[in-house]
Write an enzyme that holds these catalytic residues in place. Structure first.
Site, PDB file in Angstrom:
ATOM      1  N   ASN A 150      83.428   3.023  86.384  1.00  0.00           N
ATOM      2  CA  ASN A 150      82.918   3.538  85.108  1.00  0.00           C
ATOM      3  C   ASN A 150      82.111   2.460  84.394  1.00  0.00           C
ATOM      4  OD1 ASN A 150      83.891   6.201  85.039  1.00  0.00           O
ATOM      5  ND2 ASN A 150      85.948   5.494  84.571  1.00  0.00           N
ATOM      6  N   CYS A 172      84.951  10.770  90.959  1.00  0.00           N
ATOM      7  CA  CYS A 172      85.955  10.770  89.903  1.00  0.00           C
ATOM      8  C   CYS A 172      87.059  11.729  90.344  1.00  0.00           C
ATOM      9  CB  CYS A 172      85.309  11.226  88.597  1.00  0.00           C
ATOM     10  SG  CYS A 172      86.375  11.149  87.138  1.00  0.00           S
ATOM     11  N   HIS A 173      88.211  11.683  89.687  1.00  0.00           N
ATOM     12  CA  HIS A 173      89.278  12.618  90.053  1.00  0.00           C
ATOM     13  C   HIS A 173      89.613  13.592  88.941  1.00  0.00           C
ATOM     14  CE1 HIS A 173      91.428   8.680  89.001  1.00  0.00           C
ATOM     15  NE2 HIS A 173      91.443   9.421  87.916  1.00  0.00           N
ATOM     16  N   HIS A 202      83.033  13.343  83.126  1.00  0.00           N
ATOM     17  CA  HIS A 202      83.965  13.340  82.001  1.00  0.00           C
ATOM     18  C   HIS A 202      83.611  14.381  80.951  1.00  0.00           C
ATOM     19  CE1 HIS A 202      85.960   9.109  82.614  1.00  0.00           C
ATOM     20  NE2 HIS A 202      85.959   9.861  83.711  1.00  0.00           N
TER      21      HIS A 202
END
Length: 445
Positions: A150, A172-173, A202
């Site tokens: 990030n 990303c998870h 996000h």
């Protein structure tokens, strides 16, 4: 089949490296992979090397494992590069990103993706990634770069501007974790959920969330209206009520991407929405302690090392590209992946990073064209894209003023501070970070 060469950059992130290695080596087709571990911290690197051998033993794999503090050695001829570095570490960089803004009355939760903390993290991270990409252009130009670092969207965007030759996909998870959370809230097995998600990292939203052909949004809206939602997810369920769609990233992250929840002299909001201020520093301290525990555990040969498959996409991408088995993953790529290809999300800017479903097979990672997303979602994303764009522009052009412009347009920062405060805080942060920031962008003497 020639064993794939896989470089783990920042392998001193031992716990995360353990998860990725377990995922990779659990596949029989990858069990003899050539694993290269790189970190600048020799002590942490040594621990991860031990972990790699213990993981291989636990899953019955026989990989080649090498560890080095020379990045070029790890990258040389690599088929896949998995990146998990943190520039500046918890101390001094993360501590600075939290403590200095507090002196101006600006409070944060995670500060690694957006906000003034995310801007600073991008400024110190993207140049390192770009330098690494130049090494990849020389040593492994056909590699696939899997970025877990990030601020994801800024990093992918910055690399597209500074090193377009290297194929990068950001991983990303949050998509798969949130799907599991919502399935739990609805008491439905997650493997029975059918969803489509798109947006920016996000701040992607589930455009479809179904079970056996039935739209689950009415049930989620009922849950939101009842107020009986998990305490940790109050922010996201509130945004579901307002926007009509559920966002992928956690409530603590999302609370600082918008101007609605963390407000000066409004601790009632902090309590109402259960917002964990200073959450990331607490996690860092916990992770450092976890690393110490793991180091001690590894020194005891009688202590078993448990290996469980994680939800991370990295190993699935590698396996699909090596074997040809098709899969769909969610990846962060540029909205226009190549010149003249058109936009993946038509009502977001052409030059921004988006998170969309991607088909993966021997041909690599192939993003899916989504088309238009609901206008209220695109508008909210644009407030974050503005900050990402200006931070990247500052790095590409060397124009320091764009750092101030990014902070000025950040939703949370601009809701809390006036312009003089934003300028002063930005100047102080640039000075405090010193050589972590490119010299051309450092605060003037």
């Amino acid at each position: 089949m020639t064993p794939p060469k896989i470089a783990l950059i920042g392998a001193g992130s031992t716990v995360f490296a353990q998860n990725l290695l377990g995922d990779i080596l659990s596949f029989s087709e990858l069990a003899n992979a050539d694993i290269r571990l790189f970190d600048i911290n020799q002590e942490r690197l040594d621990v991860t090397e031990q972990v790699a051998h213990r993981v291989a033993q636990a899953v019955g794999a026989q990989p080649g494992v090498s560890a080095t503090t020379e990045r070029a050695r790890a990258l040389d001829g690599a088929d896949f590069v998995i990146n998990m570095i943190q520039v500046g570490g918890y101390k001094p960089a993360t501590v600075t990103d939290f403590e200095l803004p507090k002196q101006y009355g600006l409070r944060q939760t995670i500060a690694d993706t957006l906000g003034i903390g995310g801007i600073m993290r991008g400024l110190r991270t993207i140049p390192v990634l770009a330098d690494m990409s130049r090494d990849m252009e020389r040593l492994c130009p056909d590699t696939l770069h899997l970025n877990y670092v990030n601020p994801m969207a800024m990093n992918v965007w910055g690399l597209a501007r500074l090193s377009p030759r290297i194929k990068t996909v950001g991983l990303c998870h949050s998509v798969q974790h949130t799907a599991q959370e919502l399935a739990t809230d609805l008491s439905i097995p997650v493997e029975e959920i059918d969803f489509l998600c798109a947006g920016i990292n996000h701040m992607a939203f589930y455009l479809k969330f179904e079970h056996q052909g039935q739209d689950l949004y009415p049930r989620l809206m009922e849950l939101a209206a009842s107020g009986q939602v998990p305490e940790s997810n109050r922010v996201r369920y509130e945004m579901l009520r307002r926007l009509g769609y559920f966002v992928t990233e956690s409530s603590e992250h999302f609370s600082e991407y918008v101007p609605y929840f963390i407000k000066r002299d409004r601790d009632d909001l902090i309590e109402k929405f259960n917002i964990p201020l200073d959450e990331y520093p607490r996690r860092c301290v916990s992770q450092i302690g976890g690393w110490e525990d793991l180091r001690v555990k590894l020194q005891n040969p009688d202590e078993p090392l448990e290996v469980n498959r994680s939800v991370e996409y990295g190993s699935l991408i590698i396996h699909s590209m090596v074997t040809g088995q098709p899969r769909v993953v969610y990846g962060n790529v540029m909205n226009s992946p190549s010149v003249g290809s058109g936009k993946l999300i038509s009502n977001l800017p052409e030059e921004c990073s988006v998170e969309v479903p991607c088909l993966v097979d021997r041909q690599g990672v192939q993003p899916t064209r989504i088309g238009r997303i609901p206008p209220q979602l695109a508008a909210l994303m644009q407030t974050n894209i503005n900050v990402q764009a200006l931070t990247v522009e500052a790095l590409v052009t060397g124009n320091r003023e764009h750092i101030y412009h990014a902070a000025m347009l950040d939703p949370h920062t601009s809701a809390e501070l006036d312009l003089d405060q934003i300028w002063a805080l930005t100047t102080d942060l640039l000075a405090q970070h010193g050589d972590f920031i490119p010299r051309k962008l450092q605060a003037a003497d």
